[in-house]
Design a protein around this motif. Structure first.
Motif, PDB file in Angstrom:
ATOM      1  N   PRO A  95       0.752  -1.111   0.020  1.00 41.48           N
ATOM      2  CA  PRO A  95      -0.134   0.000  -0.076  1.00 41.48           C
ATOM      3  C   PRO A  95       0.842   1.538   0.108  1.00 41.48           C
ATOM      4  O   PRO A  95       2.080   1.535   0.666  1.00 41.48           O
ATOM      5  CB  PRO A  95      -0.856  -0.109   1.273  1.00 41.48           C
ATOM      6  N   ILE A  96       0.376   2.413  -0.842  1.00 46.31           N
ATOM      7  CA  ILE A  96       1.040   3.454  -0.729  1.00 46.31           C
ATOM      8  C   ILE A  96       0.528   4.516   0.332  1.00 46.31           C
ATOM      9  O   ILE A  96       1.283   5.200   0.909  1.00 46.31           O
ATOM     10  CB  ILE A  96       1.136   4.077  -2.216  1.00 46.31           C
ATOM     11  N   LEU A  97      -0.709   4.266   0.737  1.00 44.87           N
ATOM     12  CA  LEU A  97      -1.472   5.122   1.387  1.00 44.87           C
ATOM     13  C   LEU A  97      -2.327   4.401   2.331  1.00 44.87           C
ATOM     14  O   LEU A  97      -3.040   3.430   2.023  1.00 44.87           O
ATOM     15  CB  LEU A  97      -2.125   6.291   0.739  1.00 44.87           C
ATOM     16  N   GLU A  98      -2.073   4.449   3.757  1.00 45.21           N
ATOM     17  CA  GLU A  98      -3.155   3.870   4.699  1.00 45.21           C
ATOM     18  C   GLU A  98      -3.458   4.910   5.576  1.00 45.21           C
ATOM     19  O   GLU A  98      -2.734   5.633   6.388  1.00 45.21           O
ATOM     20  CB  GLU A  98      -2.191   2.807   5.434  1.00 45.21           C
ATOM     21  N   ILE A  99      -4.786   4.923   5.847  1.00 49.48           N
ATOM     22  CA  ILE A  99      -5.263   5.694   6.723  1.00 49.48           C
ATOM     23  C   ILE A  99      -6.045   4.983   7.611  1.00 49.48           C
ATOM     24  O   ILE A  99      -6.687   3.746   7.397  1.00 49.48           O
ATOM     25  CB  ILE A  99      -6.422   6.524   6.096  1.00 49.48           C
ATOM     26  N   GLU A 100      -5.526   4.863   9.133  1.00 51.23           N
ATOM     27  CA  GLU A 100      -6.275   4.052   9.979  1.00 51.23           C
ATOM     28  C   GLU A 100      -6.816   4.686  11.158  1.00 51.23           C
ATOM     29  O   GLU A 100      -6.247   5.546  11.755  1.00 51.23           O
ATOM     30  CB  GLU A 100      -5.115   3.213  10.765  1.00 51.23           C
ATOM     31  N   HIS A 101      -7.974   4.436  11.268  1.00 52.82           N
ATOM     32  CA  HIS A 101      -8.859   4.954  12.348  1.00 52.82           C
ATOM     33  C   HIS A 101      -8.902   6.497  12.564  1.00 52.82           C
ATOM     34  O   HIS A 101      -8.737   6.662  13.725  1.00 52.82           O
ATOM     35  CB  HIS A 101      -8.743   4.201  13.523  1.00 52.82           C
ATOM     36  N   VAL A 102      -8.972   7.316  11.569  1.00 53.17           N
ATOM     37  CA  VAL A 102      -8.558   8.687  11.396  1.00 53.17           C
ATOM     38  C   VAL A 102     -10.093   9.263  11.777  1.00 53.17           C
ATOM     39  O   VAL A 102     -11.128   9.043  11.123  1.00 53.17           O
ATOM     40  CB  VAL A 102      -8.124   9.094  10.248  1.00 53.17           C
ATOM     41  N   THR A 103     -10.225  10.240  12.878  1.00 55.81           N
ATOM     42  CA  THR A 103     -11.203  11.111  13.306  1.00 55.81           C
ATOM     43  C   THR A 103     -10.872  12.117  13.209  1.00 55.81           C
ATOM     44  O   THR A 103      -9.659  12.760  13.911  1.00 55.81           O
ATOM     45  CB  THR A 103     -11.610  10.705  14.596  1.00 55.81           C
ATOM     46  N   VAL A 104     -11.623  13.301  12.689  1.00 58.04           N
ATOM     47  CA  VAL A 104     -11.396  14.750  12.729  1.00 58.04           C
ATOM     48  C   VAL A 104     -12.524  15.455  13.054  1.00 58.04           C
ATOM     49  O   VAL A 104     -13.554  15.108  12.707  1.00 58.04           O
ATOM     50  CB  VAL A 104     -10.990  15.426  11.087  1.00 58.04           C
TER      51      VAL A 104
END
Lengths: 253, 368
Positions: free
Chosen positions: A4-13
């Motif tokens: 994977p080039i990009l991994e977003i894990e459990h992101v909350t904003v």
């Protein structure tokens, strides 16, 4: 499947309690062209803001090629190899297309080398080639303010490519373009996808159909579903968020 | 620019009286600050209302050296210290015995102060009107500090330089002032060349990009903070040099150099001349100051009104300043005033199109 080039894990904003992104998980592999769709307010632009460092995630982690992106400033992330095209074309209006591209193409972006080093000839050739690709070679030396909306869009895509990023983030590239320009933009993106990983955010379903291989649907800050265009379009949940659930509205009434 | 310099050095000293020449030389120093303001305002989009700080710092550095020189033969410390019961030279005065150190300090001290101030402000992404307000606040802080420190730098009275010796002559003497005049012209040309160099080429284009869309620049991988800090520091250094020259030309440096109105005036000169043009800054500083001298000699009461009116006129009628106007609109406006038709913008490719030429011939044939 490549790494994977990009991994977003459990992101909350969260902005003052409002969760623009809510426990979002996302991953894409190198060389992929991914289209992200979703109704207004689904968090699409915030999603790009998190990746490019404009917004810090309240919780969770974003990783690009294994580097943690939080706590890095925008220019540091850009230097890692992430390029972004904004919703409205943002080019430097008082500079010419050639100068716009030269600034993006430049490899050494610190103060000292900007002052004392001449741009290498290879960079000038790249700029010349790009001007041809985006069809602006005959307007290369007039101020960018005089370009049409579509030409500005292409110029900005050109600036993105000049940066030679590994990952391109493209936010609504065809908003306000004519049908013909839209088709040309789609072809441009497809040819770029041969050598780059690309995330496209788009509303225009015709256009999505033209370029999409994998589609991710965002809704209320989380991933609703992922799949090919046909799979996504026939998913009842997607129909529900786009058109509203007829049963739900009946219950409400 | 070189031609103007030749006139300034070769012709004007012969034509003008020594009094007028002294007035002109001070205006040339002010033109140097204006260059510094144009560098950050016109090209980087930073409107500083606090350049008086750097101007005064440069002035004080040189004035301290001259005060020490004056007192040196008698083996004393500068006279004013006695008024406040100070018998020991304050430590920070010591290095100013050295002339090379003083020259360095004129440039370095404003650079450091501007660089530090700029770093704090730009790192926190403070921009636009907030930046302007902060610079003005800093100006007030420095003004009050210098005003209050009688025991260190003679407070509100300032430091006099006219009676100090420099290179074997009194600073206030005519021969010295003529040399200073030459030096000012040379430095002005040098500073102009420096600013031209900074604002041309790739670096200059990046400055324009930062001015127009700073956030976009970040996403292209540049860190605008470092570029802005550098430009602000350079601009401060230019103001410092100008302040040092102005001090020896006026014979005194005092906290009045950090008056709020004075720093705003500097901005007005640039606005009148045309920001983002460099030559306009020089021109504006000279023009406004000459006008002030002429008008205040003849109508002492109304000069301030005139200055206000001039600024209003420029903002409303000539937003690009005089030089900006000359470059873009002057020709067509003068033509229309003289009753000549405005030149049409044509498309050469259209003119050469055989179809268009054919149509034109047909139209001409139809007319009787």
């Amino acid at each position: 499947m490549s790494k994977p080039i990009l991994e977003i894990e459990h992101v909350t904003v969260s902005f003052d309690g409002f969760k623009a992104l809510n426990d979002l998980n996302f991953s894409m592999s190198e060389g992929e062209l991914r289209v992200i769709i979703g109704p207004n307010g689904a968090g699409k632009t915030t999603f790009l803001d998190v990746i490019t460092g404009k917004v810090q995630p309240t919780l969770g982690i974003a990783r690009f090629k294994g580097h943690n992106l939080s706590k890095r400033s925008e220019h540091a992330i850009a230097r890692l190899g992430i390029g972004r095209k904004f919703q409205t074309p943002r080019v430097y209006l008082n500079l010419t297309p050639r100068e716009n591209l030269e600034l993006s193409c430049n490899r050494s972006k610190n103060v000292v080398s900007m002052l004392f080093r001449k741009p290498p000839p290879a960079e000038r050739r790249t700029v010349g080639g790009l001007l041809e690709t985006i069809g602006l070679d005959h307007k290369a030396d007039i101020p960018a303010a005089l370009l049409s909306h579509g030409e500005k869009q292409w110029l900005e895509i050109g600036m993105l490519v000049a940066q030679s990023p590994d990952l391109l983030l493209v936010d609504e590239p065809v908003a306000g373009l004519t049908d013909e320009e839209t088709t040309k933009t789609g072809e441009l993106l497809l040819s770029l996808a041969e050598s780059h990983s690309i995330i496209v955010i788009e509303h225009d379903m015709e256009f999505v159909r033209q370029i999409a291989r994998q589609v991710t649907v965002l809704h209320e800050g989380s991933v609703l579903c992922e799949g090919t265009m046909d799979e996504v379009q026939n998913d009842p949940r997607v129909i529900e968020v786009y058109l509203g659930d007829p049963n739900a509205s009946q219950h409400a009434a | 620019m070189v031609a103007i310099a030749v006139i300034l050095i070769g012709v004007l000293p012969l034509v003008l009286s020594s009094f007028r020449l002294r007035v002109l030389e001070r205006f040339l120093s002010l033109a140097i600050v204006a260059l510094g303001i144009d560098l950050i305002w016109g090209y980087t989009g930073l409107l500083s209302l606090g350049h008086g700080i750097f101007f005064a710092l440069g002035g004080y550095a040189l004035a301290m050296h001259l005060n020490l020189l004056e007192a040196l033969p008698a083996g004393r410390i500068p006279e004013f210290f006695g008024l406040y019961g100070v018998n020991e030279l304050p430590l920070f005065w010591e290095p100013f015995y050295s002339f090379p150190f003083t020259l360095l300090a004129i440039i370095i001290v404003p650079t450091i102060v501007a660089g530090f101030l700029g770093y704090l402000v730009f790192r926190n992404r403070i921009r636009g009107v907030y930046f302007s307000i902060l610079t003005q606040a800093a100006l007030v802080v420095f003004f009050n500090f210098f005003n209050g420190q009688q025991q260190l730098i003679n407070g509100t009275n300032g430091l006099k330089t006219d009676t100090s010796p420099l290179f074997g002559q009194l600073v206030g003497s005519t021969a010295m002032q003529t040399r200073l005049y030459m030096a000012t012209v040379v430095i002005l040309v040098g500073m102009y060349a420096l600013c031209r160099w900074l604002t041309s080429g790739r670096f200059g284009r990046l400055l324009i990009a930062i001015r127009d869309d700073e956030n976009r620049v970040r996403f292209s991988g540049y860190d605008p903070t470092s570029f802005k800090v550098l430009m602000f520091a350079v601009s401060g250094a230019i103001a410092g040099v100008a302040g040092a020259l102005y001090t020896v030309q006026s014979g005194i440096v005092s906290p009045q150099y950090m008056d709020i109105a004075f720093s705003i005036e500097m901005v007005i000169w640039v606005a009148v001349g045309g920001r983002g043009t460099l030559i306009g800054a020089v021109f504006g500083a000279l023009l406004v100051n000459w006008a002030r001298v002429i008008l205040s000699e003849n109508f002492p009461a109304v000069w301030l009104f005139f200055q206000g009116a001039l600024f209003l006129l420029v903002v409303t009628v000539l937003p690009e300043g005089i030089v900006g106007w000359l470059r873009t609109k002057a020709i067509s406006q003068v033509r229309s005033l003289l009753g000549m038709p405005e030149p049409l913008i044509t498309y050469p490719s259209l003119e050469l199109d055989p179809g268009v030429q054919e149509e034109r011939r047909e139209l001409a044939d139809k007319q009787p």
